[in-house]
Structures are given as structure tokens and as C-alpha cells.
Design an enzyme around this catalytic site. Structure first.
Site, PDB file in Angstrom:
ATOM      1  N   MET A 126      40.427  41.511  31.575  1.00 35.44           N
ATOM      2  CA  MET A 126      39.096  40.931  31.760  1.00 35.44           C
ATOM      3  C   MET A 126      38.822  39.974  30.607  1.00 35.44           C
ATOM      4  O   MET A 126      38.620  40.400  29.466  1.00 35.44           O
ATOM      5  CB  MET A 126      38.037  42.029  31.844  1.00 35.44           C
ATOM      6  CG  MET A 126      38.214  42.945  33.040  1.00 35.44           C
ATOM      7  SD  MET A 126      36.946  44.230  33.119  1.00 35.44           S
ATOM      8  CE  MET A 126      35.470  43.241  33.353  1.00 35.44           C
ATOM      9  N   GLU A 127      38.834  38.696  30.938  1.00 38.76           N
ATOM     10  CA  GLU A 127      38.705  37.649  29.935  1.00 38.76           C
ATOM     11  C   GLU A 127      37.421  37.809  29.119  1.00 38.76           C
ATOM     12  O   GLU A 127      36.333  37.934  29.660  1.00 38.76           O
ATOM     13  CB  GLU A 127      38.717  36.277  30.615  1.00 38.76           C
ATOM     14  CG  GLU A 127      38.584  35.092  29.685  1.00 38.76           C
ATOM     15  CD  GLU A 127      39.774  34.939  28.752  1.00 38.76           C
ATOM     16  OE1 GLU A 127      39.623  34.234  27.736  1.00 38.76           O
ATOM     17  OE2 GLU A 127      40.843  35.515  29.030  1.00 38.76           O
TER      18      GLU A 127
ATOM     19  N   LYS B 225      49.280  38.630  39.940  1.00 39.68           N
ATOM     20  CA  LYS B 225      47.996  39.104  40.467  1.00 39.68           C
ATOM     21  C   LYS B 225      47.363  37.985  41.289  1.00 39.68           C
ATOM     22  O   LYS B 225      47.312  36.834  40.844  1.00 39.68           O
ATOM     23  CB  LYS B 225      47.051  39.528  39.338  1.00 39.68           C
ATOM     24  CG  LYS B 225      45.758  40.145  39.872  1.00 39.68           C
ATOM     25  CD  LYS B 225      44.782  40.519  38.763  1.00 39.68           C
ATOM     26  CE  LYS B 225      43.542  41.174  39.365  1.00 39.68           C
ATOM     27  NZ  LYS B 225      42.464  41.348  38.372  1.00 39.68           N
TER      28      LYS B 225
ATOM     29  N   GLY C 184      39.839  46.165  42.744  1.00 38.29           N
ATOM     30  CA  GLY C 184      38.550  45.668  43.208  1.00 38.29           C
ATOM     31  C   GLY C 184      37.567  46.756  43.578  1.00 38.29           C
ATOM     32  O   GLY C 184      37.855  47.587  44.437  1.00 38.29           O
ATOM     33  N   GLU C 185      36.430  46.772  42.888  1.00 40.67           N
ATOM     34  CA  GLU C 185      35.281  47.619  43.255  1.00 40.67           C
ATOM     35  C   GLU C 185      35.576  49.116  43.162  1.00 40.67           C
ATOM     36  O   GLU C 185      35.056  49.928  43.937  1.00 40.67           O
ATOM     37  CB  GLU C 185      34.808  47.247  44.663  1.00 40.67           C
ATOM     38  CG  GLU C 185      33.309  47.375  44.898  1.00 40.67           C
ATOM     39  CD  GLU C 185      32.469  46.452  44.030  1.00 40.67           C
ATOM     40  OE1 GLU C 185      31.289  46.790  43.808  1.00 40.67           O
ATOM     41  OE2 GLU C 185      32.968  45.400  43.572  1.00 40.67           O
TER      42      GLU C 185
ATOM     43  N   HIS D  82      43.585  41.768  44.186  1.00 36.07           N
ATOM     44  CA  HIS D  82      42.137  41.933  44.095  1.00 36.07           C
ATOM     45  C   HIS D  82      41.595  41.610  45.486  1.00 36.07           C
ATOM     46  O   HIS D  82      41.705  40.466  45.947  1.00 36.07           O
ATOM     47  CB  HIS D  82      41.550  40.987  43.053  1.00 36.07           C
ATOM     48  CG  HIS D  82      40.077  41.125  42.867  1.00 36.07           C
ATOM     49  ND1 HIS D  82      39.490  41.209  41.632  1.00 36.07           N
ATOM     50  CD2 HIS D  82      39.062  41.219  43.759  1.00 36.07           C
ATOM     51  CE1 HIS D  82      38.175  41.327  41.773  1.00 36.07           C
ATOM     52  NE2 HIS D  82      37.898  41.331  43.064  1.00 36.07           N
TER      53      HIS D  82
ATOM     54  N   GLY E 277      39.068  47.622  36.412  1.00 35.90           N
ATOM     55  CA  GLY E 277      38.490  46.577  35.585  1.00 35.90           C
ATOM     56  C   GLY E 277      37.097  46.951  35.121  1.00 35.90           C
ATOM     57  O   GLY E 277      36.913  47.729  34.190  1.00 35.90           O
TER      58      GLY E 277
ATOM     59  N   CYS F 179      42.257  34.297  38.687  1.00 36.62           N
ATOM     60  CA  CYS F 179      41.064  33.961  37.907  1.00 36.62           C
ATOM     61  C   CYS F 179      40.142  33.041  38.693  1.00 36.62           C
ATOM     62  O   CYS F 179      40.552  31.963  39.141  1.00 36.62           O
ATOM     63  CB  CYS F 179      41.456  33.296  36.590  1.00 36.62           C
ATOM     64  SG  CYS F 179      40.026  32.837  35.576  1.00 36.62           S
TER      65      CYS F 179
END
Length: 313
Positions: free
Chosen positions: A8-9, A139, A200-201, A168, A223, A98
Site C-alpha cells: 500500500m503506497e 498483480k 480485495g475487500e 484485486h 491490504g 495501481c
């Protein structure tokens, strides 16, 4: 089941990786991306993003940390992938997910999901360059604007020799809006042989189980949920109870000491506020404290607030 900590940037830096892997439950971490344009980057760039390279390519808890690269030029990505493993990264991850506008505008990240042939060329070049003993993972999202190329993109990455593929389960246009379309991952799995990691989620152990069922994948990537619940991986793997709030405060203090003493101290206030924006999704106490915290800009003021909260908990 393998659980991977997501890149996570601007949030999951080496300090956050250190702390979350100390809590446990993670089998692999992926770094924030290193942007590759038109040169072979010096070692200091890799060390800045992934200091774990200086300690055997793992966190102090022993969790492997894989360098992630982002770019669009196959040969330069290949050269930098070789450099990453030479410096100690236990493999290389390629970012085709991204959604940031600045990244996509310069033909990086999710925008490459419009270019199936280029995905193939990039993965093939990196896979051919990196010694076979090192994994080359990728990814993706389900697509950029829609899912019309989802299966073709996954097939291209598989054909190019990727070791694994994290999906994702949303398009770039979906952003981070719920839901994540986990059944799409099951469709992809029917078309390729590359091992898939679902992403995801996933906010709770119940979400993880539902994701596994709908995606037909055992391996998952966490994440934002990992920031909202610091022991999420352990609640999934070992059915642990959610970490109590006083323990979360102790982690916040530990993180504060790391950040303020480190080379990114000027970002501390923003980063701790960003972390709180996730914590408040799981902890009512965090939501209350955030109302005071968001007004503060000085590190010492934030530390005093956290210390006072810890003493009262």
C-alpha cells in the site's frame, strides 16, 4: 493457506511491515513499488524502499519481503528485477494494478491492463532475466474501465511464465468501492494454471472465508483490512479474537517511535492519521480519538494524545 501483506503506497512501509509481521500470520510481504523508467537504478533506491534487503530479505520476524517494480519498458524492468534479486530480494513482483492517476498517466500500473501484449512482453522479459529459483509474481485488477480483457490479460501473464498472480477483484474504474467481485477470480482460475492469490475487500475472518469460497482460492492478500485490524491475519489463520484496543494503542506508540526516529519522520503526522482512518472502521475508540488527532500536526502533540489515551485505557 498463504497470507500476503499487500503493498500500500505511502502506508505499508518497512516500519509497518515490521510491526504487522511481528504480530504474525503473514507468509510474504510485497514492498511499495519502485518506479522504473529508463535506467538501472542504484542500490540505494532499492534499500530505501526495502531496507529488509540489508537483513537477508526478511523482516526481523523472518517474513520474506519481495521487491515490487512498476513500469512499462520490458528491458529496463528486467534489468532492475535482476538487480533486486542480486541485492537480496527473494523474488520480484510486477505492479499492473495501481489505480493512481499520476501513475496511469505515465503508462504505469493499471493502465497497462489495456495492453495485453505489453503485459506479456514485460512478464516474459523479467522471467527470462531473473534466475529460475526466484519467483516472478504479478498483480492485476480485473481491468481498467471494464472486464473485457480480464481473461486475456491473465492468460498472457500465465503464458509469459509468472510464478503467481494476485487478482484485486475490481477494475480501476471501480476504485476501492465495495463490493469486490470475487467470483471473477474463480473464472480466471478456470482459464490459467498459474497459482492465484485473491485480493480485495477482506476486512474480517468471515470475509476471508467468503472470499476463498467465491474465488476458489485458498491464498489471499490483505491490504486495508490489515490496517483496520492489526491481527487480522491471525484471526483468519488461528481464529484469534480481535486485538483489544489497549494493545492497539501500544502498537501505535511503537509505530510512532519507529517513524519519528526514522528517515521518514516528516511524514509521521500524515501516516498516523491515515492509519487511524482505517482503525476507526473496527474500533469505536479510534473514531472518537481521531476527532482530536486530525487537528494536530506536531509529532509531540500526537504522542501526548496517544500517551494520555493509553493511560486511561
Amino acid at each position: 493457506m498463504q497470507i500476503v501483506l499487500a503493498p500500500m503506497e505511502g502506508v505499508v512501509d518497512h516500519l509497518m511491515r515490521e510491526m504487522l509481521t511481528q504480530i504474525g500470520g503473514y507468509d510474504l510481504c510485497i514492498t511499495e513499488f519502485i518506479r522504473i523508467v529508463d535506467q538501472r537504478l542504484p542500490a540505494r533506491v532499492f534499500h530505501r524502499i526495502c531496507p529488509e534487503l540489508l537483513q537477508g530479505g526478511t523482516t526481523l520476524a523472518g517474513t520474506p519481503v519481495r521487491v515490487q517494480l512498476l513500469g512499462q519498458e520490458p528491458n529496463w524492468l528486467a534489468e532492475n528485477a535482476v538487480r533486486a534479486v542480486e541485492l537480496g530480494s527473494p523474488g520480484v513482483d510486477l505492479n499492473f494494478g495501481c489505480p493512481a492517476k499520476a501513475v496511469n498517466k505515465s503508462r504505469g500500473g493499471a493502465v497497462l491492463l489495456k495492453e495485453t501484449e505489453q503485459l506479456y512482453r514485460i512478464v516474459k522479459a523479467v522471467r527470462d532475466a531473473v534466475p529460475a529459483k526466484y519467483p516472478v509474481s504479478a498483480k492485476i485488477r480485473l481491468g481498467y474501465d471494464d472486464t473485457s480483457l480480464t481473461l486475456a490479460n491473465a492468460a498472457a501473464i500465465c503464458a509469459a511464465g509468472a510464478s503467481s498472480l494476485t487478482v484485486h477483484a475490481r477494475t480501476k474504474s471501480d476504485g476501492y468501492r465495495p463490493p469486490a467481485y470475487w467470483p471473477w477470480i474463480a473464472r480466471i482460475k478456470q482459464h490459467i494454471t498459474t497459482p492465484i492469490i485473491a485480493n480485495g475487500e477482506i476486512w474480517t475472518a468471515a470475509d476471508a472465508l467468503l472470499c476463498q469460497q467465491q474465488s476458489a482460492c485458498q491464498d489471499i492478500m490483505l491490504g486495508r483490512g490489515a490496517l483496520a485490524m492489526p491481527n487480522l491475519a491471525q484471526t483468519i489463520k488461528q481464529q484469534q479474537a480481535i486485538l483489544p484496543w489497549p494493545r492497539v494503542l501500544e502498537l501505535l506508540m511503537q509505530y510512532s517511535e519507529f517513524e519519528i526516529a526514522g528517515d521518514k519522520s516528516k511524514y509521521y503526522a500524515n501516516r498516523v492519521k491515515q492509519w487511524f482512518s482505517y482503525l476507526k472502521l473496527q474500533y469505536p475508540q479510534a473514531a472518537v480519538l481521531f476527532q482530536q488527532l486530525r487537528l494536530l500536526r506536531n509529532s509531540n502533540d500526537i504522542l501526548r494524545l496517544l500517551t494520555a489515551e493509553l493511560s486511561q485505557s
